[in-house]
Scaffold this motif. Sequence first.
Motif, PDB file in Angstrom:
ATOM      1  N   ARG A  29      25.262  69.845  57.966  1.00 20.16           N
ATOM      2  CA  ARG A  29      25.237  71.263  57.612  1.00 20.16           C
ATOM      3  C   ARG A  29      23.234  72.054  57.152  1.00 20.16           C
ATOM      4  O   ARG A  29      22.489  70.868  57.690  1.00 20.16           O
ATOM      5  CB  ARG A  29      25.199  71.488  56.020  1.00 20.16           C
ATOM      6  CG  ARG A  29      24.649  70.712  55.360  1.00 20.16           C
ATOM      7  CD  ARG A  29      25.397  71.055  53.870  1.00 20.16           C
ATOM      8  NE  ARG A  29      24.001  71.148  52.617  1.00 20.16           N
ATOM      9  CZ  ARG A  29      24.399  69.152  52.732  1.00 20.16           C
ATOM     10  NH1 ARG A  29      25.304  68.860  52.780  1.00 20.16           N
ATOM     11  NH2 ARG A  29      23.770  68.791  50.870  1.00 20.16           N
ATOM     12  N   PHE A  30      23.331  73.057  58.356  1.00 20.03           N
ATOM     13  CA  PHE A  30      22.055  73.500  58.239  1.00 20.03           C
ATOM     14  C   PHE A  30      21.578  73.495  56.443  1.00 20.03           C
ATOM     15  O   PHE A  30      22.269  73.357  55.537  1.00 20.03           O
ATOM     16  CB  PHE A  30      22.007  74.737  58.517  1.00 20.03           C
ATOM     17  CG  PHE A  30      20.582  75.108  59.447  1.00 20.03           C
ATOM     18  CD1 PHE A  30      20.008  74.693  60.172  1.00 20.03           C
ATOM     19  CD2 PHE A  30      19.802  76.104  59.030  1.00 20.03           C
ATOM     20  CE1 PHE A  30      18.552  74.573  60.862  1.00 20.03           C
ATOM     21  CE2 PHE A  30      18.251  76.205  59.012  1.00 20.03           C
ATOM     22  CZ  PHE A  30      17.948  75.353  59.846  1.00 20.03           C
ATOM     23  N   VAL A  31      20.583  73.817  55.746  1.00 22.40           N
ATOM     24  CA  VAL A  31      19.656  74.131  55.029  1.00 22.40           C
ATOM     25  C   VAL A  31      20.160  75.000  54.503  1.00 22.40           C
ATOM     26  O   VAL A  31      20.236  75.680  53.391  1.00 22.40           O
ATOM     27  CB  VAL A  31      18.114  73.514  54.709  1.00 22.40           C
ATOM     28  CG1 VAL A  31      18.077  72.388  54.975  1.00 22.40           C
ATOM     29  CG2 VAL A  31      17.403  74.309  55.981  1.00 22.40           C
ATOM     30  N   THR A  32      20.532  76.191  55.401  1.00 25.73           N
ATOM     31  CA  THR A  32      20.502  77.538  54.616  1.00 25.73           C
ATOM     32  C   THR A  32      21.720  78.155  54.962  1.00 25.73           C
ATOM     33  O   THR A  32      22.079  78.254  56.098  1.00 25.73           O
ATOM     34  CB  THR A  32      19.117  78.697  54.982  1.00 25.73           C
ATOM     35  OG1 THR A  32      19.194  78.286  56.575  1.00 25.73           O
ATOM     36  CG2 THR A  32      17.882  78.281  54.091  1.00 25.73           C
ATOM     37  N   TYR A  73      30.601  88.905  53.185  1.00 26.78           N
ATOM     38  CA  TYR A  73      31.064  87.249  53.874  1.00 26.78           C
ATOM     39  C   TYR A  73      29.795  86.369  53.687  1.00 26.78           C
ATOM     40  O   TYR A  73      28.650  86.502  53.536  1.00 26.78           O
ATOM     41  CB  TYR A  73      30.731  87.662  55.866  1.00 26.78           C
ATOM     42  CG  TYR A  73      32.022  88.401  56.257  1.00 26.78           C
ATOM     43  CD1 TYR A  73      33.136  88.128  56.356  1.00 26.78           C
ATOM     44  CD2 TYR A  73      31.638  90.114  56.141  1.00 26.78           C
ATOM     45  CE1 TYR A  73      33.730  89.134  57.318  1.00 26.78           C
ATOM     46  CE2 TYR A  73      32.760  91.065  56.878  1.00 26.78           C
ATOM     47  CZ  TYR A  73      34.017  90.662  57.135  1.00 26.78           C
ATOM     48  OH  TYR A  73      34.578  91.094  57.763  1.00 26.78           O
ATOM     49  N   TYR A  74      30.306  85.055  53.863  1.00 28.64           N
ATOM     50  CA  TYR A  74      30.026  84.389  53.326  1.00 28.64           C
ATOM     51  C   TYR A  74      29.829  83.595  54.768  1.00 28.64           C
ATOM     52  O   TYR A  74      30.758  82.926  55.121  1.00 28.64           O
ATOM     53  CB  TYR A  74      30.367  83.017  52.827  1.00 28.64           C
ATOM     54  CG  TYR A  74      29.830  81.658  52.887  1.00 28.64           C
ATOM     55  CD1 TYR A  74      28.255  81.530  51.334  1.00 28.64           C
ATOM     56  CD2 TYR A  74      29.718  80.509  53.521  1.00 28.64           C
ATOM     57  CE1 TYR A  74      27.975  80.188  50.790  1.00 28.64           C
ATOM     58  CE2 TYR A  74      28.465  79.837  52.521  1.00 28.64           C
ATOM     59  CZ  TYR A  74      27.589  79.839  52.009  1.00 28.64           C
ATOM     60  OH  TYR A  74      26.817  78.306  51.648  1.00 28.64           O
ATOM     61  N   VAL A  75      28.069  83.305  55.953  1.00 28.02           N
ATOM     62  CA  VAL A  75      28.351  82.635  57.223  1.00 28.02           C
ATOM     63  C   VAL A  75      27.793  80.970  57.159  1.00 28.02           C
ATOM     64  O   VAL A  75      26.568  81.097  55.671  1.00 28.02           O
ATOM     65  CB  VAL A  75      27.143  83.302  58.035  1.00 28.02           C
ATOM     66  CG1 VAL A  75      27.172  82.088  58.729  1.00 28.02           C
ATOM     67  CG2 VAL A  75      27.022  84.876  58.045  1.00 28.02           C
ATOM     68  N   HIS A  76      28.834  79.632  56.995  1.00 27.40           N
ATOM     69  CA  HIS A  76      28.626  78.602  57.414  1.00 27.40           C
ATOM     70  C   HIS A  76      27.719  78.747  58.573  1.00 27.40           C
ATOM     71  O   HIS A  76      28.173  78.566  59.309  1.00 27.40           O
ATOM     72  CB  HIS A  76      28.943  78.241  56.698  1.00 27.40           C
ATOM     73  CG  HIS A  76      28.496  76.757  56.137  1.00 27.40           C
ATOM     74  ND1 HIS A  76      28.171  75.696  55.662  1.00 27.40           N
ATOM     75  CD2 HIS A  76      29.555  75.242  57.237  1.00 27.40           C
ATOM     76  CE1 HIS A  76      27.830  74.588  55.517  1.00 27.40           C
ATOM     77  NE2 HIS A  76      28.818  74.253  56.589  1.00 27.40           N
ATOM     78  N   ILE A  77      26.567  77.717  58.153  1.00 26.76           N
ATOM     79  CA  ILE A  77      25.832  76.793  59.506  1.00 26.76           C
ATOM     80  C   ILE A  77      26.256  75.393  59.157  1.00 26.76           C
ATOM     81  O   ILE A  77      25.192  74.969  58.228  1.00 26.76           O
ATOM     82  CB  ILE A  77      24.324  77.817  59.736  1.00 26.76           C
ATOM     83  CG1 ILE A  77      24.110  79.248  59.167  1.00 26.76           C
ATOM     84  CG2 ILE A  77      23.740  76.936  60.952  1.00 26.76           C
ATOM     85  CD1 ILE A  77      22.882  79.137  59.219  1.00 26.76           C
ATOM     86  N   ARG A  78      26.444  75.014  60.619  1.00 26.23           N
ATOM     87  CA  ARG A  78      26.451  72.911  61.159  1.00 26.23           C
ATOM     88  C   ARG A  78      25.776  73.225  62.495  1.00 26.23           C
ATOM     89  O   ARG A  78      25.669  73.804  63.112  1.00 26.23           O
ATOM     90  CB  ARG A  78      27.606  73.103  61.417  1.00 26.23           C
ATOM     91  CG  ARG A  78      28.261  71.574  60.793  1.00 26.23           C
ATOM     92  CD  ARG A  78      29.440  71.164  61.220  1.00 26.23           C
ATOM     93  NE  ARG A  78      29.475  70.172  61.937  1.00 26.23           N
ATOM     94  CZ  ARG A  78      29.875  68.803  61.379  1.00 26.23           C
ATOM     95  NH1 ARG A  78      29.167  68.518  60.674  1.00 26.23           N
ATOM     96  NH2 ARG A  78      30.181  67.834  61.837  1.00 26.23           N
ATOM     97  N   GLU A  79      24.719  72.156  62.416  1.00 31.04           N
ATOM     98  CA  GLU A  79      23.856  71.768  63.419  1.00 31.04           C
ATOM     99  C   GLU A  79      23.744  70.392  63.127  1.00 31.04           C
ATOM    100  O   GLU A  79      22.876  69.563  62.874  1.00 31.04           O
ATOM    101  CB  GLU A  79      22.363  71.894  63.544  1.00 31.04           C
ATOM    102  CG  GLU A  79      21.737  71.875  64.334  1.00 31.04           C
ATOM    103  CD  GLU A  79      20.082  72.099  64.197  1.00 31.04           C
ATOM    104  OE1 GLU A  79      19.584  72.933  64.832  1.00 31.04           O
ATOM    105  OE2 GLU A  79      19.491  71.541  62.991  1.00 31.04           O
ATOM    106  N   GLU A  80      24.646  69.920  64.313  1.00 23.98           N
ATOM    107  CA  GLU A  80      25.069  68.243  64.613  1.00 23.98           C
ATOM    108  C   GLU A  80      23.385  67.684  65.493  1.00 23.98           C
ATOM    109  O   GLU A  80      22.985  68.726  65.856  1.00 23.98           O
ATOM    110  CB  GLU A  80      26.359  67.468  65.432  1.00 23.98           C
ATOM    111  CG  GLU A  80      27.501  67.744  64.524  1.00 23.98           C
ATOM    112  CD  GLU A  80      28.583  67.228  65.192  1.00 23.98           C
ATOM    113  OE1 GLU A  80      28.593  66.268  65.488  1.00 23.98           O
ATOM    114  OE2 GLU A  80      29.852  67.889  64.824  1.00 23.98           O
TER     115      GLU A  80
END
Length: 187
Positions: free
Chosen positions: A83-86, A165-172
């Motif tokens: 996951r991203f930190v924010t 909305y909640y926006v979740h960020i993922r960064e592999e």
Amino acid sequence: MSLILVMLIVFGLLVLAVKVWKKSKILSFGLTVPLFLVLFFIGFVVYNSWYHTAPDSLKVTVQKEKQRFTLSGVWVKPLDAYRFVTDYIVLYVPNNTEVSNVKRNRYKNYNEMDVEGLEAAAQNSIKDEISSELQPYIFDIETTKDFTVSFDLPENLNPKDIKAYYVHIREEPMDSLEFWFKKIRIN
């Protein structure tokens, strides 16, 4: 081909460790412990590459006190390792009325990060996912097990007209940013 070679080496080391067991238990442990550590590490990396949190992994509750709204969220399932930190809370308010007195948990080094690219990617993703003529209010929050965001709305607004909305960020590693959205019911 390399996977087959690795499997042969692992199998060979296990067979050798079993054969050496009666002669020297220390040598046998010396062969198996690093082998199991490597297998554990490979399993950990593979699991974290496949495990993704989903919108239903997040439970958000809304409390209202006069015109003060508090969004409290908790992750029901574990957060993904990549996951991203924010993450972001996005609000669409009728007539682009300003939201005031926003309080949230922020990532402590957020202002030191190069966030222009991240915020631009988030805004583009929001525009693609959520079509609205209204201007979005985007608030960064730290991606943690639980979070709280509070804000004030003007008295003349009906909470049913607000979209959140909640926006979740993922960064592999070596991959582009991925976003998912969860609608939050304010009313």
